[in-house]
Scaffold this motif. Structure first.
Motif, PDB file in Angstrom:
ATOM      1  N   TYR A   1       0.850  -1.178   0.000  1.00  0.00           N
ATOM      2  CA  TYR A   1       0.000   0.000   0.000  1.00  0.00           C
ATOM      3  C   TYR A   1       0.891   1.235   0.000  1.00  0.00           C
ATOM      4  O   TYR A   1       1.878   1.283   0.734  1.00  0.00           O
ATOM      5  CB  TYR A   1      -0.903   0.010   1.235  1.00  0.00           C
ATOM      6  CG  TYR A   1      -1.796  -1.200   1.319  1.00  0.00           C
ATOM      7  CD1 TYR A   1      -2.897  -1.342   0.479  1.00  0.00           C
ATOM      8  CD2 TYR A   1      -1.522  -2.213   2.232  1.00  0.00           C
ATOM      9  CE1 TYR A   1      -3.711  -2.457   0.551  1.00  0.00           C
ATOM     10  CE2 TYR A   1      -2.342  -3.329   2.311  1.00  0.00           C
ATOM     11  CZ  TYR A   1      -3.428  -3.448   1.465  1.00  0.00           C
ATOM     12  OH  TYR A   1      -4.229  -4.554   1.540  1.00  0.00           O
ATOM     13  N   PRO A   2       0.556   2.243  -0.797  1.00  0.00           N
ATOM     14  CA  PRO A   2       1.413   3.436  -0.870  1.00  0.00           C
ATOM     15  C   PRO A   2       1.292   4.302   0.392  1.00  0.00           C
ATOM     16  O   PRO A   2       0.249   4.329   1.046  1.00  0.00           O
ATOM     17  CB  PRO A   2       0.864   4.186  -2.089  1.00  0.00           C
ATOM     18  CG  PRO A   2      -0.555   3.755  -2.177  1.00  0.00           C
ATOM     19  CD  PRO A   2      -0.593   2.329  -1.688  1.00  0.00           C
ATOM     20  N   PHE A   3       2.394   4.981   0.720  1.00  0.00           N
ATOM     21  CA  PHE A   3       2.387   5.958   1.807  1.00  0.00           C
ATOM     22  C   PHE A   3       1.931   7.328   1.308  1.00  0.00           C
ATOM     23  O   PHE A   3       1.416   8.130   2.071  1.00  0.00           O
ATOM     24  CB  PHE A   3       3.786   6.123   2.415  1.00  0.00           C
ATOM     25  CG  PHE A   3       4.197   4.976   3.288  1.00  0.00           C
ATOM     26  CD1 PHE A   3       3.622   4.792   4.537  1.00  0.00           C
ATOM     27  CD2 PHE A   3       5.177   4.094   2.867  1.00  0.00           C
ATOM     28  CE1 PHE A   3       4.016   3.749   5.341  1.00  0.00           C
ATOM     29  CE2 PHE A   3       5.580   3.041   3.668  1.00  0.00           C
ATOM     30  CZ  PHE A   3       4.989   2.861   4.918  1.00  0.00           C
ATOM     31  N   HIS A   4       2.169   7.575   0.012  1.00  0.00           N
ATOM     32  CA  HIS A   4       1.875   8.898  -0.551  1.00  0.00           C
ATOM     33  C   HIS A   4       0.955   8.775  -1.762  1.00  0.00           C
ATOM     34  O   HIS A   4       0.991   7.792  -2.488  1.00  0.00           O
ATOM     35  CB  HIS A   4       3.171   9.591  -0.991  1.00  0.00           C
ATOM     36  CG  HIS A   4       4.105   9.844   0.139  1.00  0.00           C
ATOM     37  ND1 HIS A   4       5.044   8.922   0.562  1.00  0.00           N
ATOM     38  CD2 HIS A   4       4.240  10.917   0.948  1.00  0.00           C
ATOM     39  CE1 HIS A   4       5.719   9.419   1.581  1.00  0.00           C
ATOM     40  NE2 HIS A   4       5.249  10.628   1.836  1.00  0.00           N
ATOM     41  N   GLU A   5       0.144   9.813  -1.928  1.00  0.00           N
ATOM     42  CA  GLU A   5      -0.722   9.907  -3.110  1.00  0.00           C
ATOM     43  C   GLU A   5      -0.787  11.365  -3.501  1.00  0.00           C
ATOM     44  O   GLU A   5      -1.045  12.238  -2.656  1.00  0.00           O
ATOM     45  CB  GLU A   5      -2.115   9.378  -2.788  1.00  0.00           C
ATOM     46  CG  GLU A   5      -3.028   9.302  -4.007  1.00  0.00           C
ATOM     47  CD  GLU A   5      -4.345   8.672  -3.676  1.00  0.00           C
ATOM     48  OE1 GLU A   5      -5.396   9.300  -3.948  1.00  0.00           O
ATOM     49  OE2 GLU A   5      -4.352   7.543  -3.126  1.00  0.00           O
ATOM     50  N   GLY A   6      -0.520  11.660  -4.779  1.00  0.00           N
ATOM     51  CA  GLY A   6      -0.531  13.047  -5.236  1.00  0.00           C
ATOM     52  C   GLY A   6       0.492  13.898  -4.519  1.00  0.00           C
ATOM     53  O   GLY A   6       0.259  15.090  -4.297  1.00  0.00           O
ATOM     54  N   GLY A   7       1.607  13.305  -4.126  1.00  0.00           N
ATOM     55  CA  GLY A   7       2.653  14.065  -3.457  1.00  0.00           C
ATOM     56  C   GLY A   7       2.414  14.310  -1.985  1.00  0.00           C
ATOM     57  O   GLY A   7       3.165  15.002  -1.334  1.00  0.00           O
ATOM     58  N   LYS A   8       1.304  13.762  -1.437  1.00  0.00           N
ATOM     59  CA  LYS A   8       0.987  13.985  -0.012  1.00  0.00           C
ATOM     60  C   LYS A   8       0.879  12.654   0.711  1.00  0.00           C
ATOM     61  O   LYS A   8       0.471  11.656   0.140  1.00  0.00           O
ATOM     62  CB  LYS A   8      -0.322  14.763   0.110  1.00  0.00           C
ATOM     63  CG  LYS A   8      -0.252  16.147  -0.448  1.00  0.00           C
ATOM     64  CD  LYS A   8      -1.493  16.936  -0.122  1.00  0.00           C
ATOM     65  CE  LYS A   8      -1.317  18.335  -0.688  1.00  0.00           C
ATOM     66  NZ  LYS A   8      -2.245  19.274  -0.104  1.00  0.00           N
ATOM     67  N   LEU A   9       1.208  12.685   1.995  1.00  0.00           N
ATOM     68  CA  LEU A   9       1.111  11.528   2.856  1.00  0.00           C
ATOM     69  C   LEU A   9      -0.360  11.136   3.037  1.00  0.00           C
ATOM     70  O   LEU A   9      -1.214  11.975   3.309  1.00  0.00           O
ATOM     71  CB  LEU A   9       1.731  11.811   4.217  1.00  0.00           C
ATOM     72  CG  LEU A   9       1.755  10.665   5.213  1.00  0.00           C
ATOM     73  CD1 LEU A   9       2.636   9.522   4.691  1.00  0.00           C
ATOM     74  CD2 LEU A   9       2.281  11.132   6.561  1.00  0.00           C
ATOM     75  N   ILE A  10      -0.666   9.860   2.861  1.00  0.00           N
ATOM     76  CA  ILE A  10      -2.017   9.362   3.070  1.00  0.00           C
ATOM     77  C   ILE A  10      -2.206   9.122   4.560  1.00  0.00           C
ATOM     78  O   ILE A  10      -1.426   8.412   5.188  1.00  0.00           O
ATOM     79  CB  ILE A  10      -2.245   8.049   2.281  1.00  0.00           C
ATOM     80  CG1 ILE A  10      -2.045   8.280   0.791  1.00  0.00           C
ATOM     81  CG2 ILE A  10      -3.621   7.475   2.587  1.00  0.00           C
ATOM     82  CD1 ILE A  10      -2.020   6.989  -0.014  1.00  0.00           C
ATOM     83  N   ASP A  11      -3.224   9.707   5.143  1.00  0.00           N
ATOM     84  CA  ASP A  11      -3.478   9.528   6.591  1.00  0.00           C
ATOM     85  C   ASP A  11      -4.348   8.356   6.829  1.00  0.00           C
ATOM     86  O   ASP A  11      -5.355   8.094   6.422  1.00  0.00           O
ATOM     87  CB  ASP A  11      -4.102  10.780   7.208  1.00  0.00           C
ATOM     88  CG  ASP A  11      -3.068  11.876   7.348  1.00  0.00           C
ATOM     89  OD1 ASP A  11      -1.872  11.575   7.425  1.00  0.00           O
ATOM     90  OD2 ASP A  11      -3.476  13.053   7.374  1.00  0.00           O
TER      91      ASP A  11
END
Length: 114
Positions: free
Chosen positions: A104-114
């Protein structure tokens, strides 16, 4: 290797004092890799690092109390990968054998996914 777990499991080294002295007298020894303990353990040993690896089968129960029973459990099977670096250091990783969901990615669109 002098370790409570080794003594508790009744698997002492053949001559731990001799091994200790050998490692201590040879500063080029950076790591002592030991097998068949069924638990990942790292500890300082005679100026080096002593490492054991987990098992691809069962693991020894992690209970460091002096009167702990000698038991095993079905924690996830794992193994260590050792990589010798060009600067003579050793890097180790623990890898788990089973398949797990993800990645699972930590980032999406250059931002950290919370």
């Amino acid at each position: 290797m002098r370790s409570h777990l080794l003594v508790k499991q009744k698997q002492p080294t053949q001559d731990g004092n001799r091994l200790h002295d050998l490692v201590k007298d040879n500063a080029q020894v950076k790591r002592v890799i030991c097998g068949h303990l069924h638990r990942a353990i790292d500890m300082g040993f005679a100026g080096a690092i002593a490492s054991t690896t987990p098992s691809v089968a069962h693991q020894v129960v992690l209970d460091i109390s002096p009167d702990a029973a000698s038991c095993w459990n079905l924690e996830p099977p794992a193994y260590k990968i050792y990589v010798h670096q060009t600067n003579a250091e050793v890097l180790s990783y623990i890898a788990y054998v089973n398949d797990y969901e993800g990645p699972y990615p930590f980032h999406e669109g250059g931002k950290l996914i919370d």
